[in-house]
Scaffold this motif. Structure first.
Motif, PDB file in Angstrom:
ATOM      1  N   GLN A   1       0.849  -1.191   0.000  1.00  0.00           N
ATOM      2  CA  GLN A   1       0.000   0.000   0.000  1.00  0.00           C
ATOM      3  C   GLN A   1       0.884   1.240   0.000  1.00  0.00           C
ATOM      4  OE1 GLN A   1      -3.655  -0.610   2.770  1.00  0.00           O
ATOM      5  NE2 GLN A   1      -2.013  -1.930   3.573  1.00  0.00           N
ATOM      6  N   SER A   2       1.935   1.197   0.838  1.00  0.00           N
ATOM      7  CA  SER A   2       2.897   2.293   0.908  1.00  0.00           C
ATOM      8  C   SER A   2       4.116   1.821   1.674  1.00  0.00           C
ATOM      9  CB  SER A   2       2.279   3.502   1.620  1.00  0.00           C
ATOM     10  OG  SER A   2       3.165   4.602   1.602  1.00  0.00           O
ATOM     11  N   PHE A   3       5.282   2.178   1.197  1.00  0.00           N
ATOM     12  CA  PHE A   3       6.506   1.880   1.937  1.00  0.00           C
ATOM     13  C   PHE A   3       6.759   3.047   2.891  1.00  0.00           C
ATOM     14  CE2 PHE A   3       7.143  -0.579  -1.999  1.00  0.00           C
ATOM     15  CZ  PHE A   3       7.353  -1.831  -1.442  1.00  0.00           C
TER      16      PHE A   3
ATOM     17  N   LEU B   1      12.219   2.451  -9.390  1.00  0.00           N
ATOM     18  CA  LEU B   1      12.190   1.836  -8.060  1.00  0.00           C
ATOM     19  C   LEU B   1      11.113   0.758  -7.964  1.00  0.00           C
ATOM     20  CD1 LEU B   1      12.621   5.001  -5.789  1.00  0.00           C
ATOM     21  CD2 LEU B   1      14.352   3.280  -6.343  1.00  0.00           C
ATOM     22  N   ILE B   2      10.044   0.893  -8.752  1.00  0.00           N
ATOM     23  CA  ILE B   2       8.975  -0.104  -8.784  1.00  0.00           C
ATOM     24  C   ILE B   2       8.663  -0.433 -10.241  1.00  0.00           C
ATOM     25  CG2 ILE B   2       7.984   0.681  -6.596  1.00  0.00           C
ATOM     26  CD1 ILE B   2       5.778   2.065  -8.227  1.00  0.00           C
ATOM     27  N   ASP B   3       7.894  -1.519 -10.411  1.00  0.00           N
ATOM     28  CA  ASP B   3       7.551  -1.946 -11.768  1.00  0.00           C
ATOM     29  C   ASP B   3       6.141  -1.549 -12.179  1.00  0.00           C
ATOM     30  OD1 ASP B   3       9.998  -3.683 -12.389  1.00  0.00           O
ATOM     31  OD2 ASP B   3       9.319  -4.494 -10.479  1.00  0.00           O
ATOM     32  N   HIS B   4       5.196  -1.542 -11.229  1.00  0.00           N
ATOM     33  CA  HIS B   4       3.795  -1.265 -11.557  1.00  0.00           C
ATOM     34  C   HIS B   4       3.157  -0.426 -10.466  1.00  0.00           C
ATOM     35  CE1 HIS B   4       4.001  -4.350 -14.710  1.00  0.00           C
ATOM     36  NE2 HIS B   4       4.565  -5.134 -13.813  1.00  0.00           N
ATOM     37  N   VAL B   5       2.249   0.437 -10.885  1.00  0.00           N
ATOM     38  CA  VAL B   5       1.392   1.176  -9.968  1.00  0.00           C
ATOM     39  C   VAL B   5       0.015   0.531 -10.032  1.00  0.00           C
ATOM     40  CG1 VAL B   5       0.320   3.403  -9.417  1.00  0.00           C
ATOM     41  CG2 VAL B   5       2.680   3.318 -10.304  1.00  0.00           C
ATOM     42  N   GLY B   6      -0.463   0.013  -8.913  1.00  0.00           N
ATOM     43  CA  GLY B   6      -1.749  -0.666  -8.930  1.00  0.00           C
ATOM     44  C   GLY B   6      -2.178  -1.110  -7.548  1.00  0.00           C
TER      45      GLY B   6
ATOM     46  N   GLN C   1       0.583   0.772  -4.530  1.00  0.00           N
ATOM     47  CA  GLN C   1      -0.740   1.383  -4.658  1.00  0.00           C
ATOM     48  C   GLN C   1      -0.597   2.826  -5.142  1.00  0.00           C
ATOM     49  OE1 GLN C   1      -3.683   0.138  -1.730  1.00  0.00           O
ATOM     50  NE2 GLN C   1      -4.034   2.296  -1.248  1.00  0.00           N
ATOM     51  N   PRO C   2      -1.496   3.314  -6.010  1.00  0.00           N
ATOM     52  CA  PRO C   2      -1.366   4.670  -6.550  1.00  0.00           C
ATOM     53  C   PRO C   2      -1.245   5.761  -5.500  1.00  0.00           C
ATOM     54  CG  PRO C   2      -3.037   3.452  -7.758  1.00  0.00           C
ATOM     55  CD  PRO C   2      -2.629   2.585  -6.610  1.00  0.00           C
ATOM     56  N   SER C   3      -1.904   5.588  -4.367  1.00  0.00           N
ATOM     57  CA  SER C   3      -1.847   6.585  -3.298  1.00  0.00           C
ATOM     58  C   SER C   3      -0.648   6.409  -2.386  1.00  0.00           C
ATOM     59  CB  SER C   3      -3.128   6.532  -2.464  1.00  0.00           C
ATOM     60  OG  SER C   3      -3.360   5.205  -1.996  1.00  0.00           O
ATOM     61  N   GLY C   4       0.155   5.380  -2.627  1.00  0.00           N
ATOM     62  CA  GLY C   4       1.285   5.077  -1.743  1.00  0.00           C
ATOM     63  C   GLY C   4       2.540   5.843  -2.089  1.00  0.00           C
TER      64      GLY C   4
END
Length: 560
Positions: A91-93, A216-221, A115-118
């Motif tokens: 959800q968020s780091f 830093l990440i592969d996907h937003v979802g 997550q998009p809001s993370g």
């Protein structure tokens, strides 16, 4: 009918247990908590199991010490070597909080979803120290503490108003070494230049879209999108099962083969957790308990006598404590070595007394981020005379013997008493250093140069000769198998937590120090106070105490 692939789930949101419960009440409270060894073993089993198609984990809020995170990360990397997909979702780091260690764990997976809001709170590591001297002066409390030497900084909390040069140097090196380890791993896993990652760390909190752009990440979802993607990767459908539950089913199956395991031999795993104390290990519903010299010594003796045990792994996670209790356990380690190999495996912290009980093993294994060393000693008391005077409280006493009131908190040490304290501190330090030199095969002067109470990361301790090999519990077990003449295995199937004492035996009085009941623990109602004293480094917990404690409950990557 086609078999639906099994996908293992790893919940890193809830902290794992790193030691087995020591009493029925603790076992009841821990019944829904996953154990670290179950996860490590479950991932290794899953890598070989043809019915397991992949791994998916929720990584936000992973409140683990860097050393524990390294062990988990290596287990995930081992799973990935099977070629099966491994996906991390969060959800968020860190929601407006540090997320360095949680993100470090996530980089072991081949895909990271956010997550998009993370956000990613890739803020680095922070070391804090608390100084109470000015507050104590205002209260009328005067700390009288002696230490050997300048790096034994537990006393600084009470005797100093700010960092000493040695304290800042020691703590700064811990952060630098640990940070370098985490940074190197992130750069290697994500294929990002180290200079770029340093820029991102200095920029603070990074939103999901920016994190994806930076690699830093592969996907937003969201979770459903990450899980749907995983289902597609394993063939369109999947069954989910937590790694811990998956491994426990195998443990029950192996229990039926226990006679076979006893016949071919096993590795005994003995846990030493918490402050080192004289007597039996203690447990409390509200604290982590203690490592009692009688309990650990009896366990080592029992494992050394058991013919089915071919080698011993002593897993230590302790900030230290009593000098004499530490020396007692070290002696039993040396005695056990005369019967079979003993491998010490250091957890998140194995310093001061925690190092003392480990150093006599055949091989000492530590994670690169383990906090260890702290070869030093402190002792003293808190004098409350001024506080009592302000409150209008008067105390008086009668005694026999010039030093009868030496440890009374109502009076400061006399010059003669300070001479006694100094002699004792010098004697303990000299003995500690001499035994390190003996156990590690080092010259005394070389030990002294890396001792002086200074803490080290496992990586630095290895470089200075205080540790033999870097790795976690799996590494230690592998060495124990080799040394014990057992077949090489890639799991923990022949590891037996030792000793297994039945509830009935725990309830019976011990017939002797050799009986099973001698290895049981005692419940202490005031456990939380003992734990607090150990965490603060008060002399009441013992002279071989770490200068600080890890704090992973509040935020990720934060030091206390």
């Amino acid at each position: 009918m086609a078999v639906v692939p099994l996908v293992l789930e790893l919940d890193l949101l809830t902290p794992m247990a790193t030691t087995p419960p020591q009493d029925p009440l603790s076992a009841l409270r821990a019944r829904n908590r996953t154990h670290l060894t179950d996860v490590i073993e479950g991932l290794r089993r899953g890598a070989r199991d043809q019915h397991v198609g992949g791994l998916i984990a929720q990584c936000d809020g992973a409140a683990y010490s860097p050393a524990t995170a390294q062990e988990l990360r290596e287990a995930v990397r081992e799973f990935r070597r099977s070629g099966k997909p491994a996906v991390a979702w969060a959800q968020s780091f860190g929601e407006l909080a540090p997320g360095t260690v949680g993100y470090f764990l996530a980089t072991a997976f081949d895909e990271i979803w956010l997550q998009p809001s993370g956000d990613i709170g890739l803020t680095g590591l922070n070391a804090r120290a608390v100084f109470l001297r000015e507050a104590l002066d205002r209260l009328g409390l005067h700390p009288e503490l002696g230490q050997r030497y300048e790096y034994k900084n537990a006393a600084d909390t009470f005797t100093q108003a700010e960092f000493t040069e040695a304290h800042r140097e020691s703590l700064g090196r811990i952060v630098e070494s640990t940070g370098d380890q985490l940074l190197e791993a992130v750069c290697k896993s994500r294929g990002i230049a180290i200079e770029r990652v340093r820029e991102l760390i200095n920029s603070g909190i990074i939103g999901a879209a920016a994190a994806k752009s930076a690699g830093l990440i592969d996907h937003v979802g969201y979770r459903d999108e990450a899980y749907t993607s995983m289902a597609r990767r394993v063939g369109g459908r999947m069954r989910l099962r937590y790694v811990g539950r998956y491994n426990q089913s195998a443990v029950k199956s192996r229990a039926m083969l226990a006679p076979v395991t006893r016949k071919r031999g096993c590795v005994a795993l003995i846990y030493g957790h918490g402050p080192v104390t004289v007597g039996r290990s203690s447990a409390s519903p509200m604290s982590g308990g203690s490592m009692g010299s009688e309990t650990i010594s009896a366990s080592l003796r029992a494992a050394a006598r058991d013919e089915s045990v071919k080698s011993i792994v002593f897993r230590v996670d302790s900030p230290g404590g009593s000098y004499v209790a530490s020396d007692t356990i070290r002696r039993e380690v040396l005695q056990a070595r005369r019967a079979k190999p003993v491998i010490a495996s250091m957890g998140a912290v194995a310093g001061s007394g925690g190092y003392f009980v480990s150093m006599g093993a055949d091989v000492v294994v530590a994670a690169p981020a383990t906090i260890t060393g702290s070869i030093g000693v402190l002792a003293g008391k808190m004098v409350i005379k001024k506080l009592l005077t302000r409150l209008g409280v008067r105390m008086d006493s009668v005694s026999v013997g010039e030093q009868a009131g030496m440890f009374s908190p109502s009076e400061p040490f006399t010059d003669a008493q300070w001479e006694i304290i100094d002699r004792w501190l010098d004697g303990v330090y000299d003995d500690f250093v001499a035994k390190v030199a003996h156990d590690r095969g080092m010259a005394r002067d070389d030990v002294h140069s890396v001792a002086k109470g200074r803490i080290w990361t496992g990586a630095d301790a290895h470089r200075h000769g205080l540790v033999d090999q870097l790795g976690g519990l799996v590494t230690a077990v592998g060495l124990a198998r080799i040394r014990g003449g057992l077949p090489a295995r890639n799991d923990l199937s022949d590891v037996r937590t030792f000793p297994k004492v039945s509830l009935l035996d725990r309830m019976r009085p011990a017939e002797s120090s050799q009986s099973p009941a001698a290895t049981s623990v005692v419940m202490r109602a005031w456990g939380p106070m003992t734990h607090l004293a150990a965490a603060l480094g008060l002399p009441a917990a013992g002279p071989l105490t770490m200068p600080f404690s890890l704090n992973t409950a509040k935020s990720l990557g934060e030091w206390k």
